[in-house]
Design a protein around this motif. Structure first.
Motif, PDB file in Angstrom:
ATOM      1  N   MET A   1     -17.232  -1.770  23.289  1.00  0.00           N
ATOM      2  CA  MET A   1     -16.263  -2.469  22.443  1.00  0.00           C
ATOM      3  C   MET A   1     -14.945  -1.702  22.422  1.00  0.00           C
ATOM      4  SD  MET A   1     -18.380  -3.871  19.158  1.00  0.00           S
ATOM      5  CE  MET A   1     -18.809  -2.238  18.590  1.00  0.00           C
ATOM      6  N   THR A   2     -13.866  -2.454  22.347  1.00  0.00           N
ATOM      7  CA  THR A   2     -12.538  -1.859  22.284  1.00  0.00           C
ATOM      8  C   THR A   2     -12.074  -1.799  20.831  1.00  0.00           C
ATOM      9  OG1 THR A   2     -11.966  -2.744  24.461  1.00  0.00           O
ATOM     10  CG2 THR A   2     -10.155  -2.045  23.040  1.00  0.00           C
ATOM     11  N   GLY A   3     -11.759  -0.598  20.371  1.00  0.00           N
ATOM     12  CA  GLY A   3     -11.299  -0.433  19.001  1.00  0.00           C
ATOM     13  C   GLY A   3      -9.798  -0.249  18.928  1.00  0.00           C
ATOM     14  N   ALA A   4      -9.258  -0.332  17.718  1.00  0.00           N
ATOM     15  CA  ALA A   4      -7.825  -0.141  17.496  1.00  0.00           C
ATOM     16  C   ALA A   4      -7.590   0.227  16.044  1.00  0.00           C
ATOM     17  CB  ALA A   4      -7.052  -1.411  17.857  1.00  0.00           C
ATOM     18  N   LEU A   5      -6.435   0.792  15.789  1.00  0.00           N
ATOM     19  CA  LEU A   5      -6.017   1.111  14.425  1.00  0.00           C
ATOM     20  C   LEU A   5      -4.965   0.112  13.980  1.00  0.00           C
ATOM     21  CD1 LEU A   5      -5.676   5.000  14.595  1.00  0.00           C
ATOM     22  CD2 LEU A   5      -7.560   3.648  13.657  1.00  0.00           C
ATOM     23  N   LEU A   6      -5.093  -0.338  12.753  1.00  0.00           N
ATOM     24  CA  LEU A   6      -4.173  -1.315  12.179  1.00  0.00           C
ATOM     25  C   LEU A   6      -3.631  -0.751  10.876  1.00  0.00           C
ATOM     26  CD1 LEU A   6      -6.546  -4.325  12.780  1.00  0.00           C
ATOM     27  CD2 LEU A   6      -4.578  -3.709  14.193  1.00  0.00           C
ATOM     28  N   PHE A   7      -2.322  -0.704  10.763  1.00  0.00           N
ATOM     29  CA  PHE A   7      -1.687  -0.091   9.608  1.00  0.00           C
ATOM     30  C   PHE A   7      -0.854  -1.098   8.814  1.00  0.00           C
ATOM     31  CE2 PHE A   7      -2.158   3.388  12.663  1.00  0.00           C
ATOM     32  CZ  PHE A   7      -2.638   4.426  11.879  1.00  0.00           C
ATOM     33  N   ASP A   8      -1.126  -1.183   7.521  1.00  0.00           N
ATOM     34  CA  ASP A   8      -0.183  -1.824   6.621  1.00  0.00           C
ATOM     35  C   ASP A   8       1.063  -0.929   6.583  1.00  0.00           C
ATOM     36  OD1 ASP A   8       0.764  -3.524   4.403  1.00  0.00           O
ATOM     37  OD2 ASP A   8       0.351  -1.749   3.187  1.00  0.00           O
ATOM     38  N   MET A   9       2.155  -1.419   6.033  1.00  0.00           N
ATOM     39  CA  MET A   9       3.394  -0.643   6.016  1.00  0.00           C
ATOM     40  C   MET A   9       3.693  -0.064   4.631  1.00  0.00           C
ATOM     41  SD  MET A   9       7.182  -1.647   7.483  1.00  0.00           S
ATOM     42  CE  MET A   9       7.445  -3.039   6.380  1.00  0.00           C
ATOM     43  N   ASP A  10       4.125  -0.917   3.697  1.00  0.00           N
ATOM     44  CA  ASP A  10       4.544  -0.465   2.373  1.00  0.00           C
ATOM     45  C   ASP A  10       3.354   0.058   1.570  1.00  0.00           C
ATOM     46  OD1 ASP A  10       7.289  -1.398   2.718  1.00  0.00           O
ATOM     47  OD2 ASP A  10       6.432  -3.394   2.608  1.00  0.00           O
ATOM     48  N   GLY A  11       3.432   1.309   1.141  1.00  0.00           N
ATOM     49  CA  GLY A  11       2.355   1.905   0.364  1.00  0.00           C
ATOM     50  C   GLY A  11       1.266   2.525   1.207  1.00  0.00           C
TER      51      GLY A  11
ATOM     52  N   GLU B   1      -5.405 -14.178   8.852  1.00  0.00           N
ATOM     53  CA  GLU B   1      -4.605 -14.449  10.046  1.00  0.00           C
ATOM     54  C   GLU B   1      -3.785 -13.252  10.541  1.00  0.00           C
ATOM     55  OE1 GLU B   1      -1.218 -17.486  11.871  1.00  0.00           O
ATOM     56  OE2 GLU B   1      -1.893 -17.740   9.805  1.00  0.00           O
ATOM     57  N   PRO B   2      -3.077 -12.509   9.678  1.00  0.00           N
ATOM     58  CA  PRO B   2      -2.279 -11.388  10.203  1.00  0.00           C
ATOM     59  C   PRO B   2      -3.107 -10.362  10.969  1.00  0.00           C
ATOM     60  CG  PRO B   2      -1.575 -11.935   7.980  1.00  0.00           C
ATOM     61  CD  PRO B   2      -2.836 -12.707   8.231  1.00  0.00           C
ATOM     62  N   TYR B   3      -4.248  -9.951  10.399  1.00  0.00           N
ATOM     63  CA  TYR B   3      -5.076  -8.959  11.082  1.00  0.00           C
ATOM     64  C   TYR B   3      -5.753  -9.555  12.316  1.00  0.00           C
ATOM     65  CZ  TYR B   3      -4.323  -5.215   7.803  1.00  0.00           C
ATOM     66  OH  TYR B   3      -3.734  -4.218   7.085  1.00  0.00           O
TER      67      TYR B   3
ATOM     68  N   LEU C   1      -4.047  -7.022  20.675  1.00  0.00           N
ATOM     69  CA  LEU C   1      -4.461  -5.713  21.186  1.00  0.00           C
ATOM     70  C   LEU C   1      -5.676  -5.809  22.110  1.00  0.00           C
ATOM     71  CD1 LEU C   1      -4.080  -3.578  17.945  1.00  0.00           C
ATOM     72  CD2 LEU C   1      -2.770  -3.267  20.059  1.00  0.00           C
ATOM     73  N   GLY C   2      -6.328  -6.979  22.133  1.00  0.00           N
ATOM     74  CA  GLY C   2      -7.537  -7.135  22.928  1.00  0.00           C
ATOM     75  C   GLY C   2      -8.677  -6.319  22.360  1.00  0.00           C
ATOM     76  N   ALA C   3      -8.693  -6.168  21.033  1.00  0.00           N
ATOM     77  CA  ALA C   3      -9.681  -5.318  20.368  1.00  0.00           C
ATOM     78  C   ALA C   3     -10.763  -6.144  19.691  1.00  0.00           C
ATOM     79  CB  ALA C   3      -8.991  -4.436  19.329  1.00  0.00           C
ATOM     80  N   ASP C   4     -11.953  -5.545  19.585  1.00  0.00           N
ATOM     81  CA  ASP C   4     -13.060  -6.173  18.864  1.00  0.00           C
ATOM     82  C   ASP C   4     -12.925  -5.861  17.381  1.00  0.00           C
ATOM     83  OD1 ASP C   4     -14.671  -7.087  21.222  1.00  0.00           O
ATOM     84  OD2 ASP C   4     -14.614  -4.936  21.639  1.00  0.00           O
ATOM     85  N   ALA C   5     -13.009  -6.869  16.548  1.00  0.00           N
ATOM     86  CA  ALA C   5     -12.801  -6.693  15.109  1.00  0.00           C
ATOM     87  C   ALA C   5     -13.707  -5.621  14.526  1.00  0.00           C
ATOM     88  CB  ALA C   5     -13.017  -8.020  14.384  1.00  0.00           C
ATOM     89  N   SER C   6     -14.967  -5.622  14.903  1.00  0.00           N
ATOM     90  CA  SER C   6     -15.919  -4.683  14.327  1.00  0.00           C
ATOM     91  C   SER C   6     -15.636  -3.235  14.725  1.00  0.00           C
ATOM     92  CB  SER C   6     -17.347  -5.055  14.739  1.00  0.00           C
ATOM     93  OG  SER C   6     -17.488  -5.007  16.149  1.00  0.00           O
ATOM     94  N   ALA C   7     -14.812  -3.040  15.751  1.00  0.00           N
ATOM     95  CA  ALA C   7     -14.476  -1.695  16.211  1.00  0.00           C
ATOM     96  C   ALA C   7     -13.087  -1.262  15.737  1.00  0.00           C
ATOM     97  CB  ALA C   7     -14.552  -1.627  17.740  1.00  0.00           C
TER      98      ALA C   7
ATOM     99  N   ARG D   1      -8.270  -7.617   1.333  1.00  0.00           N
ATOM    100  CA  ARG D   1      -9.007  -8.860   1.547  1.00  0.00           C
ATOM    101  C   ARG D   1      -8.718  -9.442   2.923  1.00  0.00           C
ATOM    102  NH1 ARG D   1      -7.381  -9.190  -3.958  1.00  0.00           N
ATOM    103  NH2 ARG D   1      -9.191  -9.137  -5.362  1.00  0.00           N
ATOM    104  N   SER D   2      -7.481  -9.348   3.355  1.00  0.00           N
ATOM    105  CA  SER D   2      -7.095  -9.857   4.667  1.00  0.00           C
ATOM    106  C   SER D   2      -7.822  -9.112   5.772  1.00  0.00           C
ATOM    107  CB  SER D   2      -5.580  -9.709   4.857  1.00  0.00           C
ATOM    108  OG  SER D   2      -5.182 -10.075   6.163  1.00  0.00           O
ATOM    109  N   ALA D   3      -7.833  -7.780   5.689  1.00  0.00           N
ATOM    110  CA  ALA D   3      -8.455  -6.963   6.731  1.00  0.00           C
ATOM    111  C   ALA D   3      -9.952  -7.203   6.817  1.00  0.00           C
ATOM    112  CB  ALA D   3      -8.164  -5.485   6.468  1.00  0.00           C
ATOM    113  N   THR D   4     -10.626  -7.207   5.675  1.00  0.00           N
ATOM    114  CA  THR D   4     -12.081  -7.386   5.696  1.00  0.00           C
ATOM    115  C   THR D   4     -12.458  -8.802   6.104  1.00  0.00           C
ATOM    116  OG1 THR D   4     -12.053  -7.832   3.303  1.00  0.00           O
ATOM    117  CG2 THR D   4     -12.511  -5.578   3.997  1.00  0.00           C
ATOM    118  N   ALA D   5     -11.674  -9.786   5.703  1.00  0.00           N
ATOM    119  CA  ALA D   5     -11.969 -11.167   6.101  1.00  0.00           C
ATOM    120  C   ALA D   5     -11.812 -11.346   7.610  1.00  0.00           C
ATOM    121  CB  ALA D   5     -11.049 -12.134   5.367  1.00  0.00           C
ATOM    122  N   ALA D   6     -10.939 -10.546   8.221  1.00  0.00           N
ATOM    123  CA  ALA D   6     -10.746 -10.613   9.669  1.00  0.00           C
ATOM    124  C   ALA D   6     -11.821  -9.838  10.425  1.00  0.00           C
ATOM    125  CB  ALA D   6      -9.369 -10.083  10.041  1.00  0.00           C
ATOM    126  N   GLY D   7     -12.665  -9.104   9.679  1.00  0.00           N
ATOM    127  CA  GLY D   7     -13.772  -8.391  10.299  1.00  0.00           C
ATOM    128  C   GLY D   7     -13.519  -6.933  10.596  1.00  0.00           C
ATOM    129  N   ALA D   8     -12.356  -6.407  10.213  1.00  0.00           N
ATOM    130  CA  ALA D   8     -12.044  -5.003  10.460  1.00  0.00           C
ATOM    131  C   ALA D   8     -12.707  -4.107   9.420  1.00  0.00           C
ATOM    132  CB  ALA D   8     -10.534  -4.780  10.441  1.00  0.00           C
TER     133      ALA D   8
END
Length: 213
Positions: free
Chosen positions: A1-11, A143-145, A152-158, A170-177
């Protein structure tokens, strides 16, 4: 599986929430409407259209998109002048860029705000940004995540998503990250998080990269 890091910005990466609150109140004073500190705090992590609509309900004559663009541009200019990096964020991004780890910015802010951050980030750290201008539904919708992971071509679970707000979590977990929550705004995540930290300075880089596989 291909993983990735996703960062919120503010805060999460930068301490720009106070800037947003100050610019909202400045615009409210200019148009002589009531906008309290409590109103400003309520906006944290919410879609921009929601707080613009509330300002209009209070009597602001500007249309919603003009309200958003005015505040967003003012904040973007301030960030460009002096990026308010939160502890640990710059060091982590430098490591991500140096190691070539896939990573992206995912924010409810505008493209102008994201560009101000991307232009100041270490080279190669953040490949792109998903903003309110790139999706039909903002956080807390997945949708955003989901869009970022697809690009990124990444697997959500990774994937690991760093968030500090309820809508973002809520957005991140609903997207499977996998959610790694930062308590810069809230004392705890409103949804189950795999890890909880004060800031990115508390994140062990070895543990993080091992979790990505």
């Amino acid at each position: 599986m291909t993983g990735a890091l996703l960062f919120d910005m503010d805060g999460t990466l930068i301490d720009s929430e106070p800037m947003w609150h100050e610019e909202m109140r400045a615009l409210a004073r200019q148009h002589r409407i009531v906008w309290t500190a409590e109103d400003a705090h309520w906006t944290t992590g919410r879609p921009m259209a929601e707080w613009a609509a509330r300002m209009r309900e209070r009597g602001m004559a500007l249309d919603g998109e003009t309200i958003i663009a005015t505040v967003a541009q003012a904040v973007a200019e301030r960030v460009r002048e002096d990026v308010p990096w939160l502890p640990g964020s710059l060091a982590l991004l430098e490591r991500v860029g140096a190691d070539g780890i896939p990573a992206a910015l995912v924010t409810n802010a505008s493209r102008a705000n994201a560009r101000a951050l991307l232009d100041s980030a270490p080279a190669g750290a953040l490949r792109f940004a998903i903003t309110r201008d790139d999706v039909q539904r903002d956080k807390p919708d997945p949708e955003p995540y989901a869009t970022a992971m697809h690009r990124l071509g990444a697997d959500a679970s990774a994937c690991i998503a760093f968030e500090d707000s309820g809508p973002g979590a809520r957005s991140a977990t609903a997207a499977g990250a996998q959610l790694w929550f930062l308590t810069t705004q809230l004392i705890e995540s409103p949804v189950p998080a795999a890890r909880t930290f004060g800031t990115l300075a508390d994140v062990d880089h070895g543990e993080l990269f091992a979790a990505l596989g």
